[in-house]
Design a protein around this motif. Structure first.
Motif, mmCIF file in Angstrom:
data_model
loop_
_atom_site.group_PDB
_atom_site.id
_atom_site.type_symbol
_atom_site.label_atom_id
_atom_site.label_comp_id
_atom_site.label_asym_id
_atom_site.label_seq_id
_atom_site.Cartn_x
_atom_site.Cartn_y
_atom_site.Cartn_z
ATOM 1 N N ASN A 160 0.801 -1.212 0.000
ATOM 2 C CA ASN A 160 0.000 0.000 0.000
ATOM 3 C C ASN A 160 0.841 1.272 0.000
ATOM 4 O O ASN A 160 0.482 2.250 -0.622
ATOM 5 C CB ASN A 160 -0.961 -0.001 1.191
ATOM 6 N N GLY A 161 1.976 1.298 0.657
ATOM 7 C CA GLY A 161 2.807 2.492 0.719
ATOM 8 C C GLY A 161 3.777 2.662 -0.433
ATOM 9 O O GLY A 161 4.488 3.668 -0.508
ATOM 10 N N ASP A 162 3.837 1.695 -1.353
ATOM 11 C CA ASP A 162 4.773 1.776 -2.474
ATOM 12 C C ASP A 162 4.479 2.982 -3.359
ATOM 13 O O ASP A 162 3.325 3.272 -3.665
ATOM 14 C CB ASP A 162 4.687 0.517 -3.356
ATOM 15 N N LYS A 163 5.549 3.667 -3.769
ATOM 16 C CA LYS A 163 5.430 4.731 -4.767
ATOM 17 C C LYS A 163 5.637 4.073 -6.129
ATOM 18 O O LYS A 163 6.690 3.505 -6.390
ATOM 19 C CB LYS A 163 6.464 5.817 -4.516
ATOM 20 N N ASP A 193 -0.190 11.809 -15.632
ATOM 21 C CA ASP A 193 0.206 12.799 -14.625
ATOM 22 C C ASP A 193 1.377 13.631 -15.134
ATOM 23 O O ASP A 193 1.446 14.831 -14.886
ATOM 24 C CB ASP A 193 0.618 12.104 -13.322
ATOM 25 N N ARG A 210 -3.899 2.691 -12.977
ATOM 26 C CA ARG A 210 -4.203 3.550 -11.831
ATOM 27 C C ARG A 210 -5.534 3.144 -11.210
ATOM 28 O O ARG A 210 -5.646 2.983 -9.996
ATOM 29 C CB ARG A 210 -4.286 5.011 -12.242
ATOM 30 N N PHE A 266 11.050 6.062 -6.820
ATOM 31 C CA PHE A 266 9.902 5.160 -6.875
ATOM 32 C C PHE A 266 10.321 3.784 -6.372
ATOM 33 O O PHE A 266 11.459 3.363 -6.556
ATOM 34 C CB PHE A 266 9.362 5.055 -8.306
ATOM 35 N N ALA A 309 -2.508 3.943 -3.656
ATOM 36 C CA ALA A 309 -2.788 5.302 -4.111
ATOM 37 C C ALA A 309 -1.570 6.106 -4.546
ATOM 38 O O ALA A 309 -1.720 7.109 -5.231
ATOM 39 C CB ALA A 309 -3.511 6.065 -2.999
ATOM 40 N N LYS A 310 -0.364 5.715 -4.186
ATOM 41 C CA LYS A 310 0.821 6.500 -4.535
ATOM 42 C C LYS A 310 1.296 6.114 -5.932
ATOM 43 O O LYS A 310 2.252 5.372 -6.107
ATOM 44 C CB LYS A 310 1.923 6.296 -3.500
ATOM 45 N N TYR A 311 0.603 6.638 -6.907
ATOM 46 C CA TYR A 311 0.798 6.257 -8.307
ATOM 47 C C TYR A 311 1.068 7.507 -9.128
ATOM 48 O O TYR A 311 0.418 8.535 -8.955
ATOM 49 C CB TYR A 311 -0.464 5.564 -8.821
ATOM 50 N N THR A 312 2.028 7.395 -10.049
ATOM 51 C CA THR A 312 2.297 8.443 -11.031
ATOM 52 C C THR A 312 2.383 7.773 -12.386
ATOM 53 O O THR A 312 3.078 6.777 -12.556
ATOM 54 C CB THR A 312 3.627 9.169 -10.729
#
Length: 97
Positions: free
Chosen positions: A28-31, A64, A43, A82, A52-55
């Motif tokens: 969950n915390g992964d960028k 983005d 996404r 990342f 949620a930490k998605y680019t």
């Protein structure tokens, strides 16, 4: 459940299988950086799983970051920023390695 945006049945099936295979390896915390994010289906699928930490980067919107990954420094990306990089359906389109 994740439903891909209007795609042919085979493409929707392939997207579903990719997410089922890769999502369990993500925390969950992964960028996450997705190269060649296209319509943004990854996404949406990850958001459905609470990630949620998605680019997303692509050469056109709705990314983005809009630009060429080969110019990553000029786009404001920095090394080791990342935890995960995803590049579905990209290798056959661009020399980014």
């Amino acid at each position: 459940m994740f439903l891909p945006p209007r795609v042919c049945p085979a493409q929707g099936w392939a997207q579903h299988k990719r997410i089922r295979f890769f999502a369990p390896h993500l925390r969950n915390g992964d960028k996450i950086l997705e190269i060649g994010c296209g319509s943004g289906w990854v996404r949406n699928a990850l958001a459905d799983r609470g990630i949620a930490k998605y680019t997303g980067i692509d050469i056109r919107h709705p990314a983005d970051i809009v630009g060429d990954i080969n110019a990553w420094k000029d786009l404001g990306l920095s090394p080791s920023s990342f935890d995960v990089i995803i590049a579905f359906d990209v290798v056959e389109h661009v020399d980014c390695f």
